[in-house]
Enzyme design. Sequence first.
Site, short mmCIF file in Angstrom:
data_model
loop_
_atom_site.label_atom_id
_atom_site.label_comp_id
_atom_site.label_asym_id
_atom_site.label_seq_id
_atom_site.Cartn_x
_atom_site.Cartn_y
_atom_site.Cartn_z
CD1 TRP A 292 -14.82 -5.19 4.97
CD2 TRP A 292 -13.15 -5.17 3.50
NE1 TRP A 292 -14.21 -3.97 5.05
CE2 TRP A 292 -13.17 -3.93 4.16
CE3 TRP A 292 -12.18 -5.40 2.52
CZ2 TRP A 292 -12.26 -2.91 3.87
CZ3 TRP A 292 -11.27 -4.39 2.24
CH2 TRP A 292 -11.32 -3.16 2.90
CG ASN B 113 -1.93 -1.09 1.21
OD1 ASN B 113 -2.37 -1.51 0.14
ND2 ASN B 113 -2.31 -1.60 2.37
CD GLU C 153 1.66 -11.53 -0.63
OE1 GLU C 153 1.93 -10.95 -1.70
OE2 GLU C 153 0.76 -11.15 0.14
CG ASP D 130 -6.23 -11.31 3.63
OD1 ASP D 130 -5.01 -11.50 3.44
OD2 ASP D 130 -6.69 -10.23 4.05
CD GLU E 71 -7.35 -5.14 0.88
OE1 GLU E 71 -6.24 -4.71 1.21
OE2 GLU E 71 -7.97 -6.02 1.52
CD GLU F 200 -3.83 -8.94 8.41
OE1 GLU F 200 -3.02 -9.21 7.50
OE2 GLU F 200 -4.84 -8.25 8.23
C1 GCV Z 1 -1.11 -4.58 2.84
C2 GCV Z 1 -5.05 -7.78 4.10
C3 GCV Z 1 -4.46 -6.93 5.18
C4 GCV Z 1 -4.01 -5.58 4.64
C5 GCV Z 1 -3.01 -5.84 3.51
C6 GCV Z 1 -3.73 -6.67 2.44
C7 GCV Z 1 -2.81 -7.03 1.28
O1 GCV Z 1 -6.26 -7.25 3.68
O2 GCV Z 1 -5.39 -6.77 6.21
O3 GCV Z 1 -3.42 -4.88 5.68
O4 GCV Z 1 -2.50 -4.66 2.96
O5 GCV Z 1 -4.16 -7.88 3.02
O6 GCV Z 1 -2.28 -8.14 1.30
O7 GCV Z 1 -2.64 -6.23 0.38
#
Ligand code: GCV
Length: 671
Positions: free
Chosen positions: A533, A194, A379, A357, A278, A385
């Site tokens: 989402w 991001n 990945e 995710d 996103e 997380e």
């Molecule tokens: C970097 C998930 C995470 C986001 C992350 C996204 C991604 O949604 O919560 O923080 O953003 O994955 O992998 O791009």
Amino acid sequence: MATNKYRDGDSVKCWLRYADYKDNSTFFKQCGKNIVCRCTDLQAKTAAEELAAAYYQMYGIKPAISDDVDSQPHILLEKCKSSDPCGFSIKSDTDSIAITSSDGSGILHGAFALLRYIGCNEDISELNISETPREKLRLMLQWDNADGSIERGYAGQSIFFKGGEINCTNPKIRDYARLLASVGINGIVLNNVNVGQRETLFITDSYLPKIAHIADIFRAYGIRVYLSVNFAAPIDLGGLDTADPLDENVAVFWQKTASKIYAQIPDFGGFCVKADSENRPGPMVYGRDHAQGANVLAQALAPFGGIVLWRCFVYNCHVDWRDRSTDRAKAAYDTFKPLDGKFLDNVVLQIKNGPVDFQIREPVSPLFGALPKTNVLMEVQITQEYTGQQKHLCFLAPMWKEALDFDTCVKGRGSVVADIVSGKVFERNLGGIGGISNIGDAPNWTGHPLAQANLYAFGRLAWNPTLSCEKIADEWIKLTLGHNTEIIKTVLPMLLHSRAVYENYTSPLGIGWMVKPSNHYGPDVDGYEYSEWGTYHYADFHGIGVERTSRGTGYTRQYAPPIADLYEHLESCPDELLLFFHHVSYTHKLHSGNTVIQHIYDSHFRGVEEVKNMISAWKRLEDVVDNEIFQEALERLKIQLDSAVEWRDVINTYFYRKSGIADEKGRKIYD
Ligand code: GCV
């Protein structure tokens, strides 16, 4: 109380704690007095310095580094023609050890391998081994922001950035390079996918000299630096009114940018891009597809040998929960499968291990098997997380290993993901594994000291996905915590079982997403249920689960027939993924013989007991484990227990209220 051997000044050396290995090898003590380096590559010099530093730490004597083979006994570092890039051989003779490779990085990996053998107390006097990394790209992916924060980071602030500036003189950067190189990492994406306003500027003259400085540090360790870039940079930086990948001025912008970068960083790895995902900008804004988007960047990088890591985490993040036909899990395949063969050879599609995710349990993304004419990279998320945020112990190697070993069956039996991403199955030249880093500026790097094992395991698996989790955990324990048998007997099962424990007290049977939407920590069963989402569990009074078979969203059809069949039918769908693929009643019987509801109750009660057992086991190590690690881990295990209790009670109560079915064992469930 055990003495503190863990820290060296301000820095924690993790698994590179050489001082503690001094009694492990008389052979090293003998040969390591002379390091003979007959290779001028930068990384070979680093190898010589690393061996010398390790020797000094073990024995307090500085070895001589020279190119004189007559200084005997010795460790010889030399080039040979035979090995693959980064591969190495180590051969011991009566009073010498030779580490050879076709390149400097291989020699460095050989040197670290030798030190690992020593740290694990293996006999190095008769070594005769050769190793080649199975995966070409072994990437560490930082989600670090210019302001010093780290997206989904649980170990403090960035070691690279602070207050909008690049902190290139931070000594931790070199320490990190050492840790990464020692487990075979060969690339690092420095910033978050991001890309904000400030990070967009990283590819400009204001920031490049400092990025180049960081690249110098990593280069000495055989690691190439990459940057995440903003797809809209031609507008934000180039003064254009479009970022349309087919616009000639846009192509020129990227070409000029590439030239500028390579003038300062000749071995720059390339760009990582999160596009049309996103709310990030991307080619779809201009009616173009992802191949067109990736290729304009790839063309700009190609003359310099750079690559594009193009992420496949693309889905509609504004869906309506009322519409049961939409399925976020299908999005990546639906978007990228039709583009197979359209990407340039220096583009690699970066695919998350699961289709959604990074949940604690997901099937493997069907996209891995669907792109025979495209380079792919898996990945994974080292940062925890959704897996306890480095407050909970959750050794992730078993999860990654499952994904790597998964047989997609796309080219008959044996088309495993590890061989797809290595390029073997579809004969691709590029591919590999990337892991989102779990480190920050916390003194112990990872917050939870045992989370260091995840960083270690990621590198070892990327180098060799056939290694067992047990072997990797055993190595990590010996290198980091020592050889005391009590420690090994206690920590090995703790690590190996911890993913199952976490799964037990959190989301059952592959359902996922029962976390608090704000920070993804702790239970909130309906937190995502009516959101935009696309992350639903559809629990009602009758049952739970997402129907992803051909009777539902049709997601199962994205797999090759034997796998599609496996998941399609209740009789064959594995229990642990049942609710990912099927909506069933609470009284549905699992293969285990339990009903769904009873499984939910049992696993949640069991999960809490397992955390209590881990705490008791850990406490028995008080006198043998380094005191700092002991206290840090104990503190977190207690937090984990509180959280596990919360999870247990919230989940059990929720499903008791929904189903009205009591626990057959009569345990306490709040109503
Ligand atoms: C970097 C998930 C995470 C986001 C992350 C996204 C991604 O949604 O919560 O923080 O953003 O994955 O992998 O791009």
